[in-house]
Design a protein around this motif. Structure first.
Motif, PDB file in Angstrom:
ATOM      1  N   UNK A 196      -2.068   5.710   2.288  1.00  0.00           N
ATOM      2  CA  UNK A 196      -3.333   4.367   2.082  1.00  0.00           C
ATOM      3  C   UNK A 196      -3.082   4.090   4.025  1.00  0.00           C
ATOM      4  N   UNK A 197      -1.275   3.886   3.944  1.00  0.00           N
ATOM      5  CA  UNK A 197      -1.341   3.088   5.128  1.00  0.00           C
ATOM      6  C   UNK A 197      -1.773   4.201   6.409  1.00  0.00           C
ATOM      7  N   UNK A 198      -1.782   5.606   6.145  1.00  0.00           N
ATOM      8  CA  UNK A 198      -1.650   6.423   7.699  1.00  0.00           C
ATOM      9  C   UNK A 198      -3.447   6.000   7.492  1.00  0.00           C
ATOM     10  N   UNK A 199      -4.082   6.170   6.238  1.00  0.00           N
ATOM     11  CA  UNK A 199      -5.977   6.050   6.623  1.00  0.00           C
ATOM     12  C   UNK A 199      -6.353   4.701   7.693  1.00  0.00           C
ATOM     13  N   UNK A 200      -5.489   3.758   6.891  1.00  0.00           N
ATOM     14  CA  UNK A 200      -5.276   2.349   7.925  1.00  0.00           C
ATOM     15  C   UNK A 200      -5.153   2.825   9.357  1.00  0.00           C
ATOM     16  N   UNK A 201      -4.121   3.746   9.871  1.00  0.00           N
ATOM     17  CA  UNK A 201      -3.788   3.381  10.802  1.00  0.00           C
ATOM     18  C   UNK A 201      -4.941   4.348  12.044  1.00  0.00           C
ATOM     19  N   UNK A 202      -5.014   6.007  11.249  1.00  0.00           N
ATOM     20  CA  UNK A 202      -6.160   6.594  11.604  1.00  0.00           C
ATOM     21  C   UNK A 202      -7.576   5.340  11.575  1.00  0.00           C
TER      22      UNK A 202
ATOM     23  N   UNK B 156       0.897  -1.096   0.445  1.00  0.00           N
ATOM     24  CA  UNK B 156       0.021  -0.111  -0.054  1.00  0.00           C
ATOM     25  C   UNK B 156       0.864   1.501  -0.289  1.00  0.00           C
ATOM     26  N   UNK B 157       0.051   2.354  -0.238  1.00  0.00           N
ATOM     27  CA  UNK B 157       0.757   3.441  -0.273  1.00  0.00           C
ATOM     28  C   UNK B 157       0.695   4.217   0.765  1.00  0.00           C
ATOM     29  N   UNK B 158       1.306   5.265   0.995  1.00  0.00           N
ATOM     30  CA  UNK B 158       1.972   5.729   2.185  1.00  0.00           C
ATOM     31  C   UNK B 158       0.996   6.577   2.763  1.00  0.00           C
TER      32      UNK B 158
END
Length: 335
Positions: A268-274, A264-266
């Motif tokens: 998408x990674x931040x969205x998943x973390x949130x 995943x892109x960066x």
């Protein structure tokens, strides 16, 4: 008559100094001195053995065995039985040092005077300074001999290691020489049979060079009945993995020259973390709390304060009161 506390009997005697002549006090004194006498006799025996041949004067240190303490009745405190020098234990050295010290001699005289013990037995609980000095000299000799034995043992171990390494190097060199030396190949003799070309081909196969390249690994070292069949190196054009020398997928490039994105892109990674953080926060709140199912889509004016106290968590609190009054009035009319 003044009261006097007896530390040996652990009680206060109102008979004054006559208490130390009582049968109970004499019995306790005899039992306590007997226990101390056993430890003193063992310590003096260890000192005599160390003075004769040094046997048993030095041992490997073991906390469970050599951290014991002996209760000195005369001084009223615990004394460490064994001494210690680095990783070595000196049996009975601590007790002997205490028994030969001036403090123990002074406290022993006081104990004999206060408890009325036999004056002739006092010397049995003391170690003369000359005897302790002989023990100390024997102890130093035993330590020096132990250090010398340890050095000799270490040198023998080092020599054994060097000898093993030398044998290993010789074995490896002999094996390499056997691999490098080619087997002699005799040419066809005069009047030989017509099968000579086959033998020449087999000889050429063992010789180095372009015509004698080895197609597979040498399996002659394997035992009979356990040989494996070599089917050749399986290689494919443009395929493979990092273990076969291929380029990792995250370094491969597309046709336009850009690198291929793996995972995943960066963003998408931040969205998943949130999303996971919000989900974790919601897990901590009770599901049946007030306002959990509140309808946030309802419209209110700017002059209204937020209120979500309705029974069904839908709408405003005043609507709940109005509906409750309406339903109550209808029920009264029916009655």
């Amino acid at each position: 008559m003044a009261a006097q506390y007896c530390a040996l009997c652990r009680r206060t005697a109102f008979a004054g100094r006559r208490h130390r002549y009582s049968a109970a006090h004499r019995r306790r004194l005899r039992e306590a001195l007997g226990r101390l006498q056993e430890e003193v006799a063992a310590a003096r025996a260890a000192a005599a053995a160390a003075g004769e041949d040094g046997g048993g004067a030095v041992r490997p240190y073991d906390p469970a065995e050599h951290d014991r303490r002996v209760w000195c009745l005369c001084c009223g405190r615990g004394v460490r039985r064994d001494g210690r020098r680095g990783g070595l234990a000196l049996p009975r050295a601590g007790l002997l040092q205490h028994l030969a010290g001036p403090e123990h001699r002074r406290e022993t005289a006081r104990f004999w005077r206060e408890n009325g013990a036999e004056a002739a037995e006092r010397e049995r609980f003391l170690v003369p300074a000359e005897e302790y000095e002989r023990f100390a000299r024997a102890l130093e000799q035993a330590l020096a001999a132990h250090r010398q034995r340890e050095e000799e043992r270490i040198q023998q171990m080092a020599a054994g290691i060097r000898e093993a390494e030398r044998r290993q190097r010789e074995t490896v060199q002999a094996a390499l020489q056997l691999q490098q030396e080619p087997e002699p190949c005799t040419g066809p003799s005069v009047g030989s049979s017509p099968v000579a070309p086959e033998r020449d081909a087999s000889c050429n196969a063992d010789q180095p060079g372009p015509s004698g390249m080895q197609a597979g690994p040498d399996l002659n070292w394997m035992e009979s009945g356990q040989a494996l069949t070599f089917i050749g190196h399986q290689e494919a054009e443009g395929r493979g993995n990092v273990h076969t020398g291929a380029k990792p997928p995250w370094l491969t490039e597309k046709e336009d020259g850009s690198k291929q994105q793996i995972g995943p892109s960066y963003e998408e990674f931040l969205k998943q973390i949130l999303f996971l953080e919000e989900k974790q926060k919601l897990k901590k709140l009770p599901a049946e709390r007030v306002g959990a199912n509140f309808d946030h889509t309802s419209q209110t004016g700017d002059s209204w304060l937020p209120s979500f106290g309705r029974v069904w968590n839908h709408g405003r609190r005043w609507q709940s009161r109005h509906q409750f009054r309406t339903e109550s009035g209808e029920k009264k009319k029916k009655r």
